[in-house]
Design an enzyme around this catalytic site. Structure first.
Site, mmCIF file in Angstrom:
data_model
loop_
_atom_site.group_PDB
_atom_site.id
_atom_site.type_symbol
_atom_site.label_atom_id
_atom_site.label_comp_id
_atom_site.label_asym_id
_atom_site.label_seq_id
_atom_site.Cartn_x
_atom_site.Cartn_y
_atom_site.Cartn_z
ATOM 1 N N LYS A 1 0.829 -1.209 0.000
ATOM 2 C CA LYS A 1 0.000 0.000 0.000
ATOM 3 C C LYS A 1 0.864 1.260 0.000
ATOM 4 O O LYS A 1 1.911 1.304 0.632
ATOM 5 C CB LYS A 1 -0.925 0.019 1.224
ATOM 6 C CG LYS A 1 -2.048 -1.006 1.169
ATOM 7 C CD LYS A 1 -2.992 -0.842 2.348
ATOM 8 C CE LYS A 1 -4.150 -1.830 2.251
ATOM 9 N NZ LYS A 1 -5.106 -1.681 3.384
ATOM 10 N N PHE B 1 8.493 -3.297 -7.041
ATOM 11 C CA PHE B 1 8.867 -3.594 -5.659
ATOM 12 C C PHE B 1 9.507 -2.396 -4.957
ATOM 13 O O PHE B 1 9.596 -2.372 -3.724
ATOM 14 C CB PHE B 1 9.827 -4.788 -5.619
ATOM 15 C CG PHE B 1 9.159 -6.120 -5.578
ATOM 16 C CD1 PHE B 1 9.114 -6.859 -4.408
ATOM 17 C CD2 PHE B 1 8.570 -6.661 -6.714
ATOM 18 C CE1 PHE B 1 8.501 -8.104 -4.362
ATOM 19 C CE2 PHE B 1 7.964 -7.905 -6.689
ATOM 20 C CZ PHE B 1 7.913 -8.625 -5.505
ATOM 21 N N GLY B 2 9.982 -1.422 -5.737
ATOM 22 C CA GLY B 2 10.624 -0.259 -5.127
ATOM 23 C C GLY B 2 11.908 -0.649 -4.421
ATOM 24 O O GLY B 2 12.697 -1.441 -4.920
ATOM 25 N N GLU C 1 23.711 -17.914 -26.903
ATOM 26 C CA GLU C 1 23.160 -18.423 -28.175
ATOM 27 C C GLU C 1 22.943 -17.307 -29.195
ATOM 28 O O GLU C 1 21.984 -17.320 -29.970
ATOM 29 C CB GLU C 1 21.871 -19.217 -27.930
ATOM 30 C CG GLU C 1 22.140 -20.563 -27.296
ATOM 31 C CD GLU C 1 21.134 -21.624 -27.683
ATOM 32 O OE1 GLU C 1 20.626 -21.587 -28.814
ATOM 33 O OE2 GLU C 1 20.882 -22.492 -26.847
#
Length: 413
Positions: free
Chosen positions: A295, A364-365, A389
């Site tokens: 929040k 996520f900060g 690759e």
């Protein structure tokens, strides 16, 4: 045993689906492939995700997971039935790679790298070589490595310096390879060496390929490299010092090794794209769940438009990665020249998973920058997809080259 049954059922599902389809475009997996996905997904939830953090921190090779994959029939699935394998179709192989990539791309790379070593033998080796080298892979949980990259020749395969010289019924190999996945645990190597010293000879005629037992005298395995991400994958340098290999171990004809190596990438780049797609899906899930818990400014951050736009971009790119990846897999399965679509899928998914991993950290900060949360590992694991690759730049070269050729021939895309 349940896993082996499900994998076996999926073996010819794509071909059956193609024969029975009369409605044009069909984006649905067969029931057998859906069951395969469910089986692998359950395995990943129970056996991969719970231990991924441990292997990332300790950098141990994930032997226990590899052994379980072999028991389940989820390792070496592309080996032809004639040599003890399941000969799974490419779409089904991409399903496995995508689900393993969702769980941990370090573990996935360790497993899928076997397919990279096996592919050139499936493409070009004679029956004897296939029996001796592919047969053992089906019998036991052992690993193999694709030894092509060198310290000064990464994506520039034609620039490799390792050389081989024919002496009687043997070839003597000298040179060094670098960044070899499964290098320290491999039972055998696929090795590409220059057989014609004349620099004017075209790459298509200058190299010869071999299957080489890892215990052959003169092979020196370097230290395990500590990489940014995918840390449980075993990456090493390999030195060949007067390594004598029987001519009977050639993969393909003398001088045609470069062609074999390039055809291999057509079949393996869709699997790399699938792993990247799986990792992108993991980034989206992790970021979305966190946005519903965290929040800020009086509400869950998922309610803020800035975060919603990040998640929406990730979701859109995931859907496009899936379409491109499975399109490239289908092209391989239908026997069409696959390098164009393989490069499109590999390049796009590699770039998009890096964007998604960066945005996952952003959602996520501050917690995204911390090792106690999952986002930072996903970001570290993602970067290599733009490198191994064939770099994203090399993929664009392949795409542009074929695009130009197509327009020159047909007048349009």
């Amino acid at each position: 045993m349940i896993g082996r049954r499900v994998v076996a059922q999926a073996q010819n599902a794509l071909k059956v689906q193609a024969r029975n389809s009369s409605s044009g475009l069909n984006f649905a997996l067969s029931p057998e492939q859906e069951e395969l996905r469910t089986t692998v997904r359950k395995f990943v939830q129970e056996e991969v995700i719970p231990v991924a953090g441990h292997y990332d921190k300790t950098m141990e090779y994930p032997w226990e997971v590899v052994k379980k994959l072999h028991t389940m029939g989820l390792l070496n699935t592309e080996i032809p039935a004639a040599y003890g394998g399941l000969e799974l179709d490419m779409v089904s192989n991409c399903i496995i790679a995508e689900e393993l990539g969702y769980g941990c791309t370090g573990i996935a790379t360790a497993a899928v790298a076997n397919g990279l070593a096996e592919a050139p033998l499936i493409i070009a080796a004679n029956d004897d070589v296939k029996k001796r080298f592919l047969g053992r892979m089906a019998d036991a949980p052992i690993m193999a490595a694709y030894a092509v990259t060198e310290p000064i020749a990464g994506s520039d395969v034609a620039g490799i310096k390792t050389k081989c010289e024919k002496k009687g019924d043997e070839y003597v190999i000298n040179g060094s390879k670098m960044w070899i996945t499964n290098g320290g645990v491999a039972d055998w190597f696929f090795v590409l060496a220059r057989s014609d010293p004349d620099p004017k000879v075209s790459a298509g005629k200058a190299f010869t390929a071999f299957a080489v037992d890892a215990n052959t005298p003169g092979i020196h395995v370097g230290k395990k490299e500590i990489n940014m991400g995918q840390r449980c994958s075993d990456t090493r340098g390999i030195t060949f010092e007067d390594v004598r290999v029987p001519a009977a171990n050639m993969v393909g004809a003398h001088g045609e090794g470069f062609k074999v190596a390039m055809k291999t990438f057509d079949k393996t780049r869709p699997l790399v794209a699938a792993q990247a797609t799986g990792l992108l899906a993991r980034c989206l899930d992790v970021a979305t769940k966190y946005s519903l818990e965290r929040k800020a400014f009086g509400t869950e951050i998922a309610n803020h438009q800035a975060v919603q736009f990040i998640l929406a971009d990730m979701a859109m790119n995931l859907e496009m990665c899936k379409l491109m990846t499975y399109k490239s897999a289908l092209e391989v399965e239908l026997g069409r020249p696959g390098s164009y679509f393989a490069s499109v899928a590999k390049c796009f998914s590699s770039d998009m998973v890096n964007q998604a991993a960066t945005n996952c950290v952003q959602v996520f900060g501050g917690a995204g920058f911390n090792t106690e949360y999952p986002a930072e590992k996903l970001m570290r694991d993602a970067k290599i997809f733009q490198i191994y690759e064939g770099t994203s730049q090399v993929q664009r070269m392949v795409i542009a080259r074929q695009l130009l050729a197509r327009v020159k021939q047909n007048g349009c895309y």
